[in-house]
Design a protein around this motif. Sequence first.
Motif, PDB file in Angstrom:
ATOM      1  N   THR A  68      23.702 -11.740  48.914  1.00  0.00           N
ATOM      2  CA  THR A  68      23.164 -12.035  47.464  1.00  0.00           C
ATOM      3  C   THR A  68      23.379 -10.990  46.286  1.00  0.00           C
ATOM      4  OG1 THR A  68      20.620 -11.435  48.171  1.00  0.00           O
ATOM      5  CG2 THR A  68      21.717 -13.738  48.748  1.00  0.00           C
ATOM      6  N   ASN A  69      24.255 -10.141  47.366  1.00  0.00           N
ATOM      7  CA  ASN A  69      23.744  -8.592  46.132  1.00  0.00           C
ATOM      8  C   ASN A  69      24.871  -8.087  45.763  1.00  0.00           C
ATOM      9  OD1 ASN A  69      23.823  -6.234  45.345  1.00  0.00           O
ATOM     10  ND2 ASN A  69      21.919  -4.991  46.630  1.00  0.00           N
ATOM     11  N   ALA A  83      20.273   0.578  49.833  1.00  0.00           N
ATOM     12  CA  ALA A  83      20.938  -0.057  50.004  1.00  0.00           C
ATOM     13  C   ALA A  83      21.069  -1.656  50.721  1.00  0.00           C
ATOM     14  CB  ALA A  83      22.556   0.048  48.933  1.00  0.00           C
ATOM     15  N   VAL A  84      21.065  -0.947  51.906  1.00  0.00           N
ATOM     16  CA  VAL A  84      21.220  -2.726  52.735  1.00  0.00           C
ATOM     17  C   VAL A  84      19.774  -2.485  53.257  1.00  0.00           C
ATOM     18  CG1 VAL A  84      22.013  -2.661  55.429  1.00  0.00           C
ATOM     19  CG2 VAL A  84      23.655  -1.653  54.039  1.00  0.00           C
ATOM     20  N   ARG A  94      12.591 -11.069  45.680  1.00  0.00           N
ATOM     21  CA  ARG A  94      13.253 -10.783  43.987  1.00  0.00           C
ATOM     22  C   ARG A  94      14.527 -11.008  43.749  1.00  0.00           C
ATOM     23  NH1 ARG A  94      10.875  -4.896  44.770  1.00  0.00           N
ATOM     24  NH2 ARG A  94      11.195  -4.875  42.502  1.00  0.00           N
ATOM     25  N   ASP A  95      14.693 -10.163  42.632  1.00  0.00           N
ATOM     26  CA  ASP A  95      16.452  -9.989  42.142  1.00  0.00           C
ATOM     27  C   ASP A  95      17.273  -8.872  43.692  1.00  0.00           C
ATOM     28  OD1 ASP A  95      16.510 -11.894  40.088  1.00  0.00           O
ATOM     29  OD2 ASP A  95      15.940  -9.391  38.757  1.00  0.00           O
ATOM     30  N   GLU A 100      19.205  -6.955  43.591  1.00  0.00           N
ATOM     31  CA  GLU A 100      19.382  -5.092  43.644  1.00  0.00           C
ATOM     32  C   GLU A 100      18.069  -4.453  42.613  1.00  0.00           C
ATOM     33  OE1 GLU A 100      21.278  -7.957  40.105  1.00  0.00           O
ATOM     34  OE2 GLU A 100      21.209  -7.728  42.225  1.00  0.00           O
ATOM     35  N   SER A 101      16.834  -4.998  42.590  1.00  0.00           N
ATOM     36  CA  SER A 101      15.451  -4.522  42.607  1.00  0.00           C
ATOM     37  C   SER A 101      15.155  -3.153  43.237  1.00  0.00           C
ATOM     38  CB  SER A 101      14.329  -5.250  42.435  1.00  0.00           C
ATOM     39  OG  SER A 101      14.544  -6.644  41.394  1.00  0.00           O
ATOM     40  N   GLY A 102      15.274  -2.200  43.141  1.00  0.00           N
ATOM     41  CA  GLY A 102      14.460  -0.955  43.546  1.00  0.00           C
ATOM     42  C   GLY A 102      15.658  -0.370  43.711  1.00  0.00           C
ATOM     43  N   ILE A 103      17.198  -0.533  43.777  1.00  0.00           N
ATOM     44  CA  ILE A 103      17.897   0.437  44.762  1.00  0.00           C
ATOM     45  C   ILE A 103      18.132   1.190  44.055  1.00  0.00           C
ATOM     46  CG2 ILE A 103      19.641  -0.304  45.508  1.00  0.00           C
ATOM     47  CD1 ILE A 103      18.751  -3.112  47.029  1.00  0.00           C
TER      48      ILE A 103
END
Length: 195
Positions: free
Chosen positions: A17-18, A42-43, A54-55, A57-60
């Motif tokens: 999904t990312n 990231a994983v 959440r999205d 890629e949020s907070g990465i």
Amino acid sequence: MQIHSPEELNFLRILQTNPYLTTILDRAPHLGLSDWYLTAGAVFQTVWNHLDGRDPESGINDYDLFYFDDTDLGYDAEDDVIRRADVLFGDLDVRVEVRNEARVHLWYEDHFGAPSTPFADCKDAIDHFASTTCCYGIRRNTTGDVEIYAPHGFTDLYDMVLRPNPVLAPREVYESKAARWQKEWPHLTVVPWPK
């Protein structure tokens, strides 16, 4: 052909999904590295984002691409790989952090205040993360199949439990990361550092 357990298939489904993660995973073999993993925040944070709705890629902060090459421990050799990665991933709107894990023992103590012995390979480096919940790696092998490294399984990851891994990183590193991550993912349960 790689055969995955149901847990691994669910893990892969979530990671897909990312779009940044999947793009980096698809392109990384073009660097020609024999031992590499896309790993760390990231994983596992993609999974946390999924669990929190959440999205992806949020907070990465960045996407860690570890590789292991002990044939040349000089900075110039690592810098060459970093520059090639900058070109390969340059169109992505994220920071891809490339590091040769064979060199970590050369700078770790200056950066974190604790000495490190040389790692044997990428898996050994992943085994030394500050939290067991961070110990995940994913890569494409030479046939294009996805390989997963998850030495502590998936229970804590899906339960959003952050557990210390006191094998290398000092307590302060774990607690600093835990504090930042708990602000970003409030449902995270942080297990205290052992006394």
